[in-house]
Design an enzyme around this catalytic site. Structure first.
Site, PDB file in Angstrom:
ATOM      1  N   THR A  16      43.598  16.698  64.503  1.00 15.21           N
ATOM      2  CA  THR A  16      44.274  16.993  65.798  1.00 15.21           C
ATOM      3  C   THR A  16      42.374  17.679  65.904  1.00 15.21           C
ATOM      4  O   THR A  16      41.773  18.575  64.848  1.00 15.21           O
ATOM      5  CB  THR A  16      44.611  17.907  65.930  1.00 15.21           C
ATOM      6  OG1 THR A  16      46.297  17.622  65.460  1.00 15.21           O
ATOM      7  CG2 THR A  16      45.506  18.042  67.007  1.00 15.21           C
ATOM      8  N   CYS A  38      21.137  30.262  47.589  1.00 12.72           N
ATOM      9  CA  CYS A  38      21.548  30.987  46.884  1.00 12.72           C
ATOM     10  C   CYS A  38      21.911  30.789  45.795  1.00 12.72           C
ATOM     11  O   CYS A  38      23.615  30.268  45.720  1.00 12.72           O
ATOM     12  CB  CYS A  38      21.776  31.974  47.537  1.00 12.72           C
ATOM     13  SG  CYS A  38      22.610  33.968  46.128  1.00 12.72           S
ATOM     14  N   GLY A  93      27.352  24.346  67.288  1.00 12.82           N
ATOM     15  CA  GLY A  93      27.712  25.663  67.784  1.00 12.82           C
ATOM     16  C   GLY A  93      26.921  26.792  67.584  1.00 12.82           C
ATOM     17  O   GLY A  93      26.466  27.902  68.764  1.00 12.82           O
ATOM     18  N   HIS A  94      27.329  27.493  66.424  1.00 14.72           N
ATOM     19  CA  HIS A  94      26.804  28.855  66.400  1.00 14.72           C
ATOM     20  C   HIS A  94      25.601  28.624  66.288  1.00 14.72           C
ATOM     21  O   HIS A  94      24.635  29.978  65.812  1.00 14.72           O
ATOM     22  CB  HIS A  94      27.091  29.459  64.799  1.00 14.72           C
ATOM     23  CG  HIS A  94      26.500  28.629  63.478  1.00 14.72           C
ATOM     24  ND1 HIS A  94      25.619  29.115  62.613  1.00 14.72           N
ATOM     25  CD2 HIS A  94      27.036  27.234  62.964  1.00 14.72           C
ATOM     26  CE1 HIS A  94      25.750  28.074  61.593  1.00 14.72           C
ATOM     27  NE2 HIS A  94      26.564  26.726  62.058  1.00 14.72           N
ATOM     28  N   ASN A 148      14.488  24.517  59.972  1.00 15.62           N
ATOM     29  CA  ASN A 148      15.470  25.977  59.889  1.00 15.62           C
ATOM     30  C   ASN A 148      15.241  26.831  59.108  1.00 15.62           C
ATOM     31  O   ASN A 148      14.764  27.851  59.496  1.00 15.62           O
ATOM     32  CB  ASN A 148      16.728  25.102  59.389  1.00 15.62           C
ATOM     33  CG  ASN A 148      16.964  24.886  58.095  1.00 15.62           C
ATOM     34  OD1 ASN A 148      16.220  23.862  58.029  1.00 15.62           O
ATOM     35  ND2 ASN A 148      17.850  26.089  57.203  1.00 15.62           N
ATOM     36  N   GLY A 170      27.802  21.506  61.614  1.00 14.89           N
ATOM     37  CA  GLY A 170      26.409  20.725  61.783  1.00 14.89           C
ATOM     38  C   GLY A 170      26.703  19.691  60.086  1.00 14.89           C
ATOM     39  O   GLY A 170      26.035  18.916  60.239  1.00 14.89           O
ATOM     40  N   GLN A 190      18.938  23.203  64.731  1.00 13.25           N
ATOM     41  CA  GLN A 190      17.680  23.917  64.707  1.00 13.25           C
ATOM     42  C   GLN A 190      17.068  23.591  65.986  1.00 13.25           C
ATOM     43  O   GLN A 190      16.412  24.692  66.857  1.00 13.25           O
ATOM     44  CB  GLN A 190      17.168  24.824  64.313  1.00 13.25           C
ATOM     45  CG  GLN A 190      17.815  24.399  62.933  1.00 13.25           C
ATOM     46  CD  GLN A 190      18.548  26.153  63.226  1.00 13.25           C
ATOM     47  OE1 GLN A 190      17.117  27.071  63.780  1.00 13.25           O
ATOM     48  NE2 GLN A 190      19.090  26.719  62.061  1.00 13.25           N
TER      49      GLN A 190
HETATM   50  C1  LIG Z   1      19.036  22.068  60.339  1.00 18.02           C
HETATM   51  C2  LIG Z   1      20.420  22.722  59.894  1.00 18.02           C
HETATM   52  N1  LIG Z   1      21.319  21.185  59.696  1.00 18.02           N
HETATM   53  C3  LIG Z   1      22.524  21.978  59.650  1.00 18.02           C
HETATM   54  C4  LIG Z   1      23.199  22.846  59.093  1.00 18.02           C
HETATM   55  C5  LIG Z   1      24.985  23.336  58.608  1.00 18.02           C
HETATM   56  O1  LIG Z   1      25.817  23.625  60.222  1.00 18.02           O
HETATM   57  P1  LIG Z   1      26.842  23.955  59.968  1.00 18.02           P
HETATM   58  O2  LIG Z   1      27.064  25.932  59.589  1.00 18.02           O
HETATM   59  O3  LIG Z   1      27.046  23.930  61.764  1.00 18.02           O
HETATM   60  O4  LIG Z   1      27.235  23.339  59.180  1.00 18.02           O
HETATM   61  C6  LIG Z   1      22.230  24.033  59.248  1.00 18.02           C
HETATM   62  C7  LIG Z   1      22.862  25.431  59.116  1.00 18.02           C
HETATM   63  O5  LIG Z   1      22.059  26.126  59.478  1.00 18.02           O
HETATM   64  C8  LIG Z   1      21.097  24.298  59.858  1.00 18.02           C
HETATM   65  O6  LIG Z   1      20.082  24.566  59.795  1.00 18.02           O
END
Ligand SMILES: Cc1ncc(COP(=O)(O)O)c(C=O)c1O
Length: 373
Positions: free
Chosen positions: A222, A315, A185-186, A134, A58, A164
């Site tokens: 790549t 943090c 992805g996560h 988030n 992201g 999110q």
């Molecule tokens: C709203 C939002 N944008 C961007 C990100 C960043 O994504 P990534 O951890 O895949 O770099 C996060 C990650 O928590 C997020 O909550």
């Protein structure tokens, strides 16, 4: 990570031993697997596969959107005051401005209009407003922002960070009106380190990574084929069960909030001050603020008791800074310093929610007792 995602990635890893840009047989096989993943992502988002640019997550997709557009188009960059740092920091770095939110965290459309009007003389390079926040789960009125921008500054691209949102909302409608959309992805039961930027018109941005010209010249390097497979599988699985899961998760989130607010005094849920539905909020996130305690101490004690949560704040230099999101919402410092963000997932059970409620109530009482003593 979802088991099915891990399995799909293991299967892909066993098959991919070539570079998807190579023309030999192994390369072509890797290319096919990558193209299938791209098709799946495009399908779920309702966009053309040629619009999907895979990134390392992201953050990189947000950076490509903000810095990539700003280096192609003159003018001011505007974003909401509650963006993730992945949008906020590049915007600040470019000398951009933030648009305010109301006390429930919802973007102010009046302030959006005012900021757009003020920037018109200079020109507006980009407007970026996240789909779902988030820290508090608030769904922002991105479609209204698009309408305002189209009316007031035609040609200015609109980006939305939907990292999110993708787990909770069908994004097809939104993806068809914004110019740029970030996913990762996560947040979907997929792998870390892979995301995508949906790019409607590649002419609005300059690539950040120059090199071999992969991803249609927009992102050299790549490709992470196995990661792309994981992202695609996570997105497809999420979309298939989304409505059912989102409703169940929202019920559990509300159970958590009700339990905690019934168990201790002086706690607020800033996005929903009357425990009603002041701002539209997705199911997976609960943000509560406790008066007179410090998040850091709370998180430490929660972790010791088996509840892993966060404060929703950065943090910095070893000390938890009060969240910029709560500051933008005008939450008083005595509450903002005691912020707690809890995520509820598709596998969370009622019993786990009740356990967490008991632990949170106990920890807050202990911390307040220690202060009083
Ligand atoms: C709203 C939002 N944008 C961007 C990100 C960043 O994504 P990534 O951890 O895949 O770099 C996060 C990650 O928590 C997020 O909550």
């Amino acid at each position: 990570m979802r088991r099915e995602v891990a399995d799909a990635m293991a299967e892909a890893a066993a098959q991919v031993n070539g570079n998807p840009s190579s023309i030999h047989r192994s390369g072509r096989r890797a290319r096919r697997i990558l193209d299938d993943a791209r098709d799946d992502v495009a399908d779920v988002l309702g966009v053309d596969a040629s619009m999907v640019v895979f990134t390392s997550g992201g953050t990189e997709a947000d950076d490509l959107a903000v810095n990539g557009v700003a280096s192609r188009r003159a003018g001011r960059v505007l974003c909401s005051a509650v963006e993730h740092h992945a949008v906020l920091e590049p915007t600040r770095h470019l000398g951009g401005e933030t648009i305010g939110v109301d006390s429930t965290g919802l973007l102010s459309l009046e302030d959006t209009e005012r900021r757009l009007a003020e920037a018109l003389d200079e020109g507006i390079a980009l407007v970026s407003v996240m789909t779902v926040n988030n820290e508090n789960g608030v769904r922002q009125p991105v479609e209204d922002v698009v309408s305002l921008v189209r009316a007031m500054s035609p040609g200015t691209p609109v980006h939305t960070d939907a990292v999110q949102a993708a787990g909770w909302i069908d994004l097809r409608g939104l993806a068809s009106v914004v110019d740029l959309m970030t996913i990762s992805g996560h947040k979907l039961g997929g792998p870390v380190g892979v995301g995508a930027l949906v790019v409607r018109d590649r002419g609005v941005l300059t690539p950040r990574l120059l090199g071999g010209g992969q991803e249609s010249e927009l992102r050299s390097g790549t490709q992470n084929v196995v990661g792309a497979v994981g992202l695609a599988r996570a997105l497809v699985l999420t979309a298939a069960e989304r409505d059912l899961v989102a409703a169940e998760v929202a019920t559990r989130r509300d159970r958590f909030v009700r339990g905690v607010t019934a168990g201790v005094p002086d706690v607020i849920e800033p996005a929903r001050p009357d425990r009603g539905s002041a701002a539209p909020v997705v199911g997976g996130i609960a943000q509560l603020c406790f008066r007179g305690i410090e998040s850091e101490a709370m998180l430490f004690l929660l972790d010791e008791a088996g509840v892993e949560a966060s404060a929703g704040s950065a943090c910095a230099a070893g000390a938890l800074e009060p969240s910029h999101v709560l500051a933008a919402m005008g939450v008083p410092d005595e509450f903002a310093r005691g912020a707690l963000r809890v995520s509820v997932g598709r596998e969370t059970t009622d019993a786990e929610v009740d356990f967490a409620v008991g632990v949170v109530v106990d920890v807050v009482q202990r911390l307040r007792g220690a202060r009083a003593a």
